[in-house]
Design a protein around this motif. Structure first.
Motif, PDB file in Angstrom:
ATOM      1  N   PRO B  16       0.820  -1.232   0.000  1.00 36.02           N
ATOM      2  CA  PRO B  16       0.000   0.000   0.000  1.00 36.02           C
ATOM      3  C   PRO B  16       0.842   1.265   0.000  1.00 36.02           C
ATOM      4  O   PRO B  16       0.620   2.166  -0.813  1.00 36.02           O
ATOM      5  CB  PRO B  16      -0.803  -0.113   1.300  1.00 36.02           C
ATOM      6  N   ALA B  17       1.831   1.309   0.877  1.00 33.47           N
ATOM      7  CA  ALA B  17       2.676   2.510   0.942  1.00 33.47           C
ATOM      8  C   ALA B  17       3.471   2.671  -0.345  1.00 33.47           C
ATOM      9  O   ALA B  17       3.582   3.770  -0.887  1.00 33.47           O
ATOM     10  CB  ALA B  17       3.617   2.417   2.143  1.00 33.47           C
ATOM     11  N   MET B  18       4.002   1.550  -0.842  1.00 22.43           N
ATOM     12  CA  MET B  18       4.882   1.631  -2.004  1.00 22.43           C
ATOM     13  C   MET B  18       4.132   2.083  -3.256  1.00 22.43           C
ATOM     14  O   MET B  18       4.664   2.857  -4.053  1.00 22.43           O
ATOM     15  CB  MET B  18       5.550   0.274  -2.256  1.00 22.43           C
ATOM     16  N   ILE B  19       2.925   1.588  -3.429  1.00 27.02           N
ATOM     17  CA  ILE B  19       2.156   1.992  -4.616  1.00 27.02           C
ATOM     18  C   ILE B  19       1.904   3.496  -4.572  1.00 27.02           C
ATOM     19  O   ILE B  19       2.128   4.212  -5.552  1.00 27.02           O
ATOM     20  CB  ILE B  19       0.835   1.197  -4.698  1.00 27.02           C
TER      21      ILE B  19
ATOM     22  N   ILE C 103      -1.939   6.102   8.449  1.00 26.66           N
ATOM     23  CA  ILE C 103      -1.666   5.154   9.527  1.00 26.66           C
ATOM     24  C   ILE C 103      -1.573   3.733   8.973  1.00 26.66           C
ATOM     25  O   ILE C 103      -0.633   2.990   9.259  1.00 26.66           O
ATOM     26  CB  ILE C 103      -2.758   5.250  10.626  1.00 26.66           C
ATOM     27  N   ILE C 104      -2.571   3.330   8.185  1.00 27.87           N
ATOM     28  CA  ILE C 104      -2.570   1.964   7.637  1.00 27.87           C
ATOM     29  C   ILE C 104      -1.292   1.715   6.832  1.00 27.87           C
ATOM     30  O   ILE C 104      -0.557   0.750   7.076  1.00 27.87           O
ATOM     31  CB  ILE C 104      -3.787   1.745   6.713  1.00 27.87           C
ATOM     32  N   THR C 105      -1.007   2.592   5.877  1.00 28.38           N
ATOM     33  CA  THR C 105       0.120   2.324   4.984  1.00 28.38           C
ATOM     34  C   THR C 105       1.454   2.396   5.713  1.00 28.38           C
ATOM     35  O   THR C 105       2.327   1.558   5.493  1.00 28.38           O
ATOM     36  CB  THR C 105       0.140   3.319   3.811  1.00 28.38           C
ATOM     37  N   THR C 106       1.608   3.374   6.607  1.00 32.35           N
ATOM     38  CA  THR C 106       2.911   3.500   7.270  1.00 32.35           C
ATOM     39  C   THR C 106       3.121   2.416   8.322  1.00 32.35           C
ATOM     40  O   THR C 106       4.230   1.921   8.476  1.00 32.35           O
ATOM     41  CB  THR C 106       3.102   4.883   7.929  1.00 32.35           C
ATOM     42  N   LEU C 108       1.959  -0.677   8.281  1.00 33.50           N
ATOM     43  CA  LEU C 108       2.299  -1.930   7.591  1.00 33.50           C
ATOM     44  C   LEU C 108       3.728  -1.891   7.055  1.00 33.50           C
ATOM     45  O   LEU C 108       4.510  -2.820   7.252  1.00 33.50           O
ATOM     46  CB  LEU C 108       1.316  -2.181   6.435  1.00 33.50           C
ATOM     47  N   ALA C 109       4.067  -0.791   6.382  1.00 37.62           N
ATOM     48  CA  ALA C 109       5.399  -0.716   5.782  1.00 37.62           C
ATOM     49  C   ALA C 109       6.478  -0.643   6.857  1.00 37.62           C
ATOM     50  O   ALA C 109       7.521  -1.290   6.742  1.00 37.62           O
ATOM     51  CB  ALA C 109       5.490   0.496   4.860  1.00 37.62           C
ATOM     52  N   ALA C 110       6.213   0.114   7.917  1.00 45.99           N
ATOM     53  CA  ALA C 110       7.209   0.230   8.994  1.00 45.99           C
ATOM     54  C   ALA C 110       7.442  -1.131   9.635  1.00 45.99           C
ATOM     55  O   ALA C 110       8.565  -1.468  10.001  1.00 45.99           O
ATOM     56  CB  ALA C 110       6.750   1.249  10.037  1.00 45.99           C
ATOM     57  N   PHE C 111       6.382  -1.921   9.753  1.00 47.14           N
ATOM     58  CA  PHE C 111       6.530  -3.257  10.318  1.00 47.14           C
ATOM     59  C   PHE C 111       7.444  -4.107   9.429  1.00 47.14           C
ATOM     60  O   PHE C 111       8.341  -4.796   9.919  1.00 47.14           O
ATOM     61  CB  PHE C 111       5.165  -3.929  10.465  1.00 47.14           C
ATOM     62  N   ALA C 112       7.215  -4.027   8.121  1.00 47.57           N
ATOM     63  CA  ALA C 112       8.056  -4.792   7.202  1.00 47.57           C
ATOM     64  C   ALA C 112       9.520  -4.373   7.344  1.00 47.57           C
ATOM     65  O   ALA C 112      10.411  -5.215   7.430  1.00 47.57           O
ATOM     66  CB  ALA C 112       7.583  -4.603   5.765  1.00 47.57           C
ATOM     67  N   PHE C 113       9.760  -3.067   7.420  1.00 46.03           N
ATOM     68  CA  PHE C 113      11.142  -2.599   7.514  1.00 46.03           C
ATOM     69  C   PHE C 113      11.766  -2.926   8.864  1.00 46.03           C
ATOM     70  O   PHE C 113      12.974  -3.119   8.969  1.00 46.03           O
ATOM     71  CB  PHE C 113      11.210  -1.084   7.269  1.00 46.03           C
ATOM     72  N   ALA C 114      10.956  -2.941   9.906  1.00 46.34           N
ATOM     73  CA  ALA C 114      11.512  -3.147  11.236  1.00 46.34           C
ATOM     74  C   ALA C 114      11.658  -4.630  11.574  1.00 46.34           C
ATOM     75  O   ALA C 114      12.549  -5.011  12.315  1.00 46.34           O
ATOM     76  CB  ALA C 114      10.641  -2.460  12.287  1.00 46.34           C
ATOM     77  N   ARG C 115      10.790  -5.460  11.030  1.00 47.89           N
ATOM     78  CA  ARG C 115      10.663  -6.807  11.584  1.00 47.89           C
ATOM     79  C   ARG C 115      10.885  -7.932  10.577  1.00 47.89           C
ATOM     80  O   ARG C 115      11.317  -9.013  10.936  1.00 47.89           O
ATOM     81  CB  ARG C 115       9.255  -6.906  12.194  1.00 47.89           C
ATOM     82  N   ILE C 116      10.535  -7.689   9.316  1.00 43.80           N
ATOM     83  CA  ILE C 116      10.610  -8.788   8.346  1.00 43.80           C
ATOM     84  C   ILE C 116      11.934  -8.703   7.599  1.00 43.80           C
ATOM     85  O   ILE C 116      12.404  -7.636   7.245  1.00 43.80           O
ATOM     86  CB  ILE C 116       9.426  -8.746   7.352  1.00 43.80           C
ATOM     87  N   ASN C 117      12.507  -9.859   7.379  1.00 46.82           N
ATOM     88  CA  ASN C 117      13.772  -9.946   6.677  1.00 46.82           C
ATOM     89  C   ASN C 117      13.464 -10.174   5.204  1.00 46.82           C
ATOM     90  O   ASN C 117      12.872 -11.183   4.857  1.00 46.82           O
ATOM     91  CB  ASN C 117      14.514 -11.154   7.261  1.00 46.82           C
ATOM     92  N   PHE C 118      13.805  -9.225   4.335  1.00 50.58           N
ATOM     93  CA  PHE C 118      13.568  -9.468   2.915  1.00 50.58           C
ATOM     94  C   PHE C 118      14.681  -8.867   2.075  1.00 50.58           C
ATOM     95  O   PHE C 118      15.445  -8.017   2.535  1.00 50.58           O
ATOM     96  CB  PHE C 118      12.197  -8.938   2.479  1.00 50.58           C
ATOM     97  N   TYR C 175       6.678   9.701   8.457  1.00 53.01           N
ATOM     98  CA  TYR C 175       5.975   8.953   9.503  1.00 53.01           C
ATOM     99  C   TYR C 175       6.373   7.481   9.480  1.00 53.01           C
ATOM    100  O   TYR C 175       6.439   6.826  10.521  1.00 53.01           O
ATOM    101  CB  TYR C 175       4.462   9.103   9.350  1.00 53.01           C
ATOM    102  N   LEU C 176       6.630   6.976   8.270  1.00 57.11           N
ATOM    103  CA  LEU C 176       7.090   5.595   8.140  1.00 57.11           C
ATOM    104  C   LEU C 176       8.407   5.430   8.913  1.00 57.11           C
ATOM    105  O   LEU C 176       8.579   4.491   9.689  1.00 57.11           O
ATOM    106  CB  LEU C 176       7.289   5.300   6.657  1.00 57.11           C
TER     107      LEU C 176
END
Lengths: 354, 303, 301
Positions: B16-19, C103-106, C108-118, C175-176
């Motif tokens: 969502p953020a990236m799009i 809030i929704i987008t940041t 989710l994305a912040a969680f990916a950057f902080a917690r998920i290894n990709f 905010y992210l």
């Protein structure tokens, strides 16, 4: 639940340091219903081993069995383990009750039953009165108990504790280690805990596993390992004050420190390292080990003599003797060595010479 | 498990953020650099006459309005930033030295931060009103003549002065806030040590407080400079879309104002390329300060 | 003899005490002057909004008004002059949409950057961080073209206007970044503990991360909502035609754009006050949150 580790190996691929082997071909069998201490200096691979048993780290090689079941590729939540972290990892925004019930939520346990089981566990670990508190309002010892209750509430097959006492102060540490022992006895759960503190491991473990540099050094009951160390590392790591080391040699079946003969050992003549526990000395009239006392420390019933090491310049060794005879610094004394407290190691490999 | 990579899962969370960022941030950046090289691009018609490397830049740099905008912007930067930083530093030091009423003053000083710039800009304009304003009333009390600050036919310097007062007023709150929290985090031991050596207060301020606060002062100064280069709303708030006192339209135009002015001419040839050129010039200016900021804040911000 | 035993201050101490009092008097005086400087525009706004047209015309101006003389009618007139209720509603709707989206987008994305290894995580994050130094004016050109192409400008419906005003602001790199910092402070062991208990990543985010990050999230909500309330430039650009689609700032400026002609200053100031007051109320209610949030985030909302 018996745990069996077979040729367990973990290699980390680190960008800066390259490949490092944290755990190297570890073979251990942990008997069912026992409390086992994984002991070693920091960086010896003990926590990595614990995390592999938990399923949080994937072994590079080797297998892990719970009983007959190969759990190597099973995710942590399906292994039936309870894990207590060094910093307890309590959820700060939840009450004690909510923390303990959290694992049950994932198992879809009905609410009423969950509350009952949480209370039961809280009572077992002695925090039944604190269910509505937040972790911040608890002491370190109480937080520790909440963490144990949370780990136990889902009735795991195995309980794993990572440095459970290191965040507690000295007095709480004593009380809590008794508590852990009691909880383990009452539940009969196979428990593995990791520690770098040999005293802690020796005092409550049924068996200890001593590791260094990812390699198992010795396994056995604490007193057995202390009394019969397999190698120099084990001898050095266990015991406070630590074992005294001397550069000695074997001549005609006699153990020699310099010119002094301190024991017998049937083996070839060679250079060796002689280890003598501080309590392995006694005062005597007739001995060839003649030394001059540098310092005397009397603490309660023990008198510790600090004496210059005759084989290592600038080093001292300690002898704990009976306080009956008053000894002053500067006194010249003769020491006898008890054969059971005397160990001879190969100079190059550090292995025990039999 | 722990070290494994979860690419698909991660992108689900990121999507969502990236799009949105792709559409509204990254594509626009590239597009600005594309537009600036088009000759006579007309947005509404969708037409252009080939490419040019420098024409749009040359056009905007030669535009009389651009010189005016650049001068105005530089004036705002080099007056409002030092004045507000020094004022904020002094005020926060005073605030930090008192106990009673500290919270009260802090709240008052924070008010400009939570104010609608347009609404308060209008109030400022009226405060500077030639006949009915408080400023001239005070001037008359102390025997000075009334000045036509912002009214019909007002001069450049008087209206610029009024604008600067408004900008400084608006910027104080945030700076005081940051400085005060910086001051409060300074170890009291330094002051005790200074007292033991019976250091005079003014020396304590210049030799202990300011150096210890220097990372924050640098950070605030540079972000304020960047912010001042982008000033536009304050002008709108005080003078409306005419960007100057009546009869002197556009006297207080800024670089950002030029960007928006060009965007509003969506039907005319080259307007969007002009906007792109202006925004790229602005980017180049702020980039210099941002790079300085990054060097400074390396010590402060931990990524 | 007894007088001599009374504890008397030495001359040095007396001088020091005197000096301290003088210094405090000076500091409080200076602070009071600054406070007056800060408050004056507000006072002038309120005072003017309560005057009659005749009172406004007085030279020198009236500096105080008795409560009995307050012309509260000005507010009614201001509300009639332009549909402020409508502007406020529009602003609240746009603020709600963009804040909710952010809030929704940041999160989710912040969680990916902080917690998920990709793969490419650090690289992508660096790109995002570096794009923060590009001035927003550069995006605006293309964003205006984009919303135009999407058909949100011509023959604009209310929904079009809302979409044009909120969509570009439904996420924020800043905010992210702010949220990722907060998430990163949650100890890894909490995540591992949750994993051992079979908690899914999403449930962990929902049940553990978000509650722990609540202060940060509330700060973002406040700053974002304040930002929309004060937004002028973009809404003015994308929604110039229909007065009913305006936000408060645009309504204010566009309704009273003239400083030279016959302006009803009292009504103008009433309108300005109507726009200012909600924000001040929110501020006074959430003073601690906002002030802490601002000094932590280091940006203007």
């Amino acid at each position: 639940m018996e745990i069996k580790l077979e040729m367990l190996t973990k290699v980390f691929d680190n960008k800066e340091k390259g490949l490092t082997t944290a755990v190297d071909k570890l073979d251990i069998t942990i008997p069912s219903g026992k409390l086992i201490g994984l002991l070693g200096p920091s960086g010896c691979g003990k926590s990595t081993t614990l995390y592999m048993i938990a399923g949080l780290l994937k072994p590079t090689e080797g297998k892990i069995y719970f009983g007959d079941e190969n759990v190597t590729d099973i995710p942590p939540e399906d292994r039936g383990i309870g894990l207590v972290f060094q910093n307890y990892a309590l959820y700060p925004h939840m009450t004690v009750a909510q923390n303990i019930m959290f694992p049950l939520e994932n198992l879809k346990v009905p609410k009423a039953e969950a509350i009952e089981r949480a209370q039961e566990m809280a009572d077992l670990v002695g925090i039944g009165e604190l269910m509505d508190r937040k972790p911040k309002q608890l002491s370190g010892g109480q937080q520790q108990r909440v963490a144990i209750a949370r780990a136990l509430v889902k009735k795991p097959r195995v309980l794993l504790l990572d440095e459970p006492l290191s965040n507690l102060d000295a007095r709480l540490r004593l009380a809590t280690r008794e508590e852990i022992k009691r909880i383990q006895r009452e539940t009969g759960i196979t428990t593995v805990f990791v520690t770098h503190d040999q005293e802690e491991a020796m005092s409550i473990s049924d068996e200890i596993v001593l590791m260094e540099l990812g390699i198992k050094q010795q396994v056995g009951e604490p007193q057995d390992v202390y009394d019969k160390p397999d190698n120099l590392f084990v001898a050095k790591f266990l015991g406070t004050p630590p074992i005294n080391l001397f550069d000695g040699h074997i001549k005609d079946g006699k153990i020699m420190i310099g010119d002094a003969n301190i024991g017998q050992l049937k083996t070839d003549d060679k250079e060796v390292i002689v280890g003598i526990r501080p309590e392995g000395f006694s005062l005597t009239e007739r001995s060839s080990l003649k030394v001059e006392v540098d310092l005397v420390e009397t603490i309660g019933r023990d008198t510790t003599l600090i004496i210059e090491n005759p084989t290592r310049k600038g080093e001292t060794f300690r002898a704990i003797v009976d306080a009956e005879k008053r000894i002053k610094p500067g006194d010249k004394i003769k020491l006898n060595v008890k054969p059971t407290k005397l160990f001879v190691f190969e100079k190059d490999t550090g292995e025990l010479v039999n | 498990m722990l070290e494994e990579k979860h690419n698909i899962k991660a992108w689900l969370y990121l999507a969502p953020a990236m799009i949105l960022l792709l559409v509204f941030t990254f594509y626009p950046i590239f597009n600005a650099f594309f537009l600036v090289f088009l000759r006579d691009f007309n947005f509404l018609a969708g037409s252009f006459d080939g490419f040019t490397l420098t024409e749009n830049f040359v056009y905007i740099l030669n535009k009389p309005d651009f010189k005016k905008a650049l001068l105005n912007t530089l004036m705002i930067v080099f007056v409002s930033v030092p004045v507000s930083v020094i004022l904020a530093l002094l005020i926060s030091a005073w605030l930090n030295s008192i106990k009673k009423l500290q919270g009260f003053f802090q709240t008052i000083f924070f008010l400009p931060y939570v104010t609608n710039a347009i609404a308060i800009g209008m109030a400022f304009a009226f405060l500077f009103h030639r006949n009915y304003g408080l400023i001239n009333t005070i001037f008359n009390w102390i025997g000075l003549p009334s000045i036509n600050w912002v009214g019909l036919g007002a001069g450049y310097w008087s209206s610029m002065f009024a604008l600067l007062v408004f900008i400084i007023w608006s910027g104080l709150a945030f700076k005081i806030m940051v400085f005060l929290s910086g001051l409060q985090s300074i170890d009291k031991q330094y002051y005790d040590a200074a007292k033991v050596d019976s250091t005079p207060r003014s020396r304590i301020f210049t030799k202990i407080t300011v150096p210890l606060l220097s990372p924050m002062i640098a950070y605030i100064t540079i972000t304020s400079i960047i912010g001042a280069f982008k000033e536009y709303t304050a002008v709108i708030g005080m003078f409306g879309v005419r960007l100057g006192p009546a009869g002197n339209d556009g006297a207080l135009v800024t670089i950002v104002a030029l960007v928006y002015e060009a965007i509003s001419r969506s039907g005319s040839d080259g307007a969007y390329s002009e906007a792109a050129a202006a925004s790229i010039i602005l980017f180049a200016i702020t980039l210099v300060f941002t790079l300085i900021n990054m060097q400074v804040s390396k010590k402060r911000v931990h990524f | 003899m007894s007088e001599n035993r009374k504890p008397t201050l030495s001359k040095k101490e007396q001088a020091a005490r005197k000096q301290k009092i003088i210094r405090l008097v000076i500091v409080y005086t200076l602070l009071t002057f600054v406070a007056l400087f800060i408050v004056t525009p507000f006072y002038w706004m309120i005072l003017t909004s309560l005057k009659t047209a005749q009172q406004i015309d007085r030279i020198p101006p009236i500096l105080f008004l008795k409560p009995g003389d307050w012309q509260l009618r000005n507010f009614a007139l201001a509300l009639q002059a332009a549909p402020y209720a409508r502007f406020m509603m529009n602003t609240v709707i746009v603020a709600a949409i963009s804040t909710f989206g952010t809030i929704i987008t940041t999160v989710l994305a912040a969680f990916a950057f902080a917690r998920i290894n990709f793969k490419g995580r650090d690289f992508i994050f660096m790109i995002l961080i570096s794009s923060m130094m590009i001035p927003g004016e550069m995006f605006v050109i293309t964003n205006f073209m984009t919303v135009n192409t999407l058909g949100w400008i011509r023959d604009q419906s209310f929904i079009d206007a809302l979409a044009a005003m909120s969509f570009p602001f439904m996420t924020s790199i800043f905010y992210l970044f702010f949220l990722r910092q907060t998430f990163k402070q949650v100890p890894d062991e909490l995540y591992l503990a949750a994993k051992v208990d079979g908690t899914s990543d999403f449930k962990y985010l929902l049940k553990v991360m978000i509650p722990i990050a609540k202060p940060t999230i509330i700060t973002i909500i406040i700053l974002n909502a304040m930002g929309t309330w004060n937004a002028y430039i973009w809404p003015n650009l994308v929604s110039p035609q229909n007065e009913n689609y305006r936000l408060v700032s645009n309504g204010l400026r566009n309704a009273y754009r003239d400083l030279s002609g016959q302006v009803a200053y009292n009504e103008q100031m009433s309108a300005a006050l109507i726009v200012t007051i909600p924000l001040l109320i929110v501020f006074l209610l959430l003073k601690k949150q906002i002030m802490r949030g601002v000094s932590r985030s280091g940006i203007k909302g």
